[in-house]
Write a protein that holds these residues in place. Structure first.
Motif, PDB file in Angstrom:
ATOM      1  N   THR A   1       0.844  -1.188   0.000  1.00 36.95           N
ATOM      2  CA  THR A   1       0.000   0.000   0.000  1.00 36.95           C
ATOM      3  C   THR A   1       0.882   1.243   0.000  1.00 36.95           C
TER       4      THR A   1
ATOM      5  N   ASP B   1     -12.287  -6.920  -5.320  1.00 29.19           N
ATOM      6  CA  ASP B   1     -11.880  -5.835  -6.220  1.00 29.19           C
ATOM      7  C   ASP B   1     -10.774  -4.986  -5.597  1.00 29.19           C
ATOM      8  N   GLU B   2     -10.792  -4.847  -4.266  1.00 29.46           N
ATOM      9  CA  GLU B   2      -9.794  -4.021  -3.577  1.00 29.46           C
ATOM     10  C   GLU B   2      -8.383  -4.606  -3.704  1.00 29.46           C
TER      11      GLU B   2
ATOM     12  N   GLU C   1      -6.387  -3.128  -6.370  1.00 26.24           N
ATOM     13  CA  GLU C   1      -5.949  -1.747  -6.155  1.00 26.24           C
ATOM     14  C   GLU C   1      -4.623  -1.664  -5.401  1.00 26.24           C
TER      15      GLU C   1
END
Length: 126
Positions: A10, A109-110, A113
């Motif tokens: 992240t 879906d995350e 990302e």
């Protein structure tokens, strides 16, 4: 600097290991070096369901305290209790014994990302 290729990352310097619908989360080698000697890890969100980017805990180093942000929406199902007595595991083995929480995530879906190892290296200039 250690940035394992099999993990996701992240922008807040957490790493994520995906196994089925469970994500193991910790802070990166880069983050622990920036923080310095870690003296305390606090997670009071066990058994709670949190949204992506919500604070799931804090890490305290000699010179600062930093929030830990959940990279995926889900329920915090496990805390690495070893860190209560040996928080230095985060410094010594960020991607192994220094893991912080396990999350049963609900939005696949995350995962898409999250950053790859190459994208994370670019972010930190490695």
């Amino acid at each position: 600097m250690n940035i394992p290729a099999e993990l996701k990352y992240t922008k807040d310097h957490e790493w994520v290991k995906i196994e089925g619908d469970v994500a193991t989360i910790g802070i990166t080698d880069f983050a622990q070096k920036e923080l310095g000697d870690i003296v305390y890890v606090e997670v009071e969100t066990l058994d709670q369901t949190l949204d992506k980017d919500e604070v799931f805990g804090t890490v305290e180093a000699v010179k600062t305290v930093s929030d830990l942000f959940l990279p995926l929406t889900g329920e915090v199902i496990e805390f690495n209790e070893e860190l209560e007595t040996t928080p230095e595991n985060v410094n010594n083995d960020a991607y192994g014994e220094g893991w912080m929480v396990k999350v049963k995530f609900t939005n696949t879906d995350e995962v898409g990302e999250l950053l790859s190892d190459e994208q994370y290296k670019e972010l930190i200039g490695a």
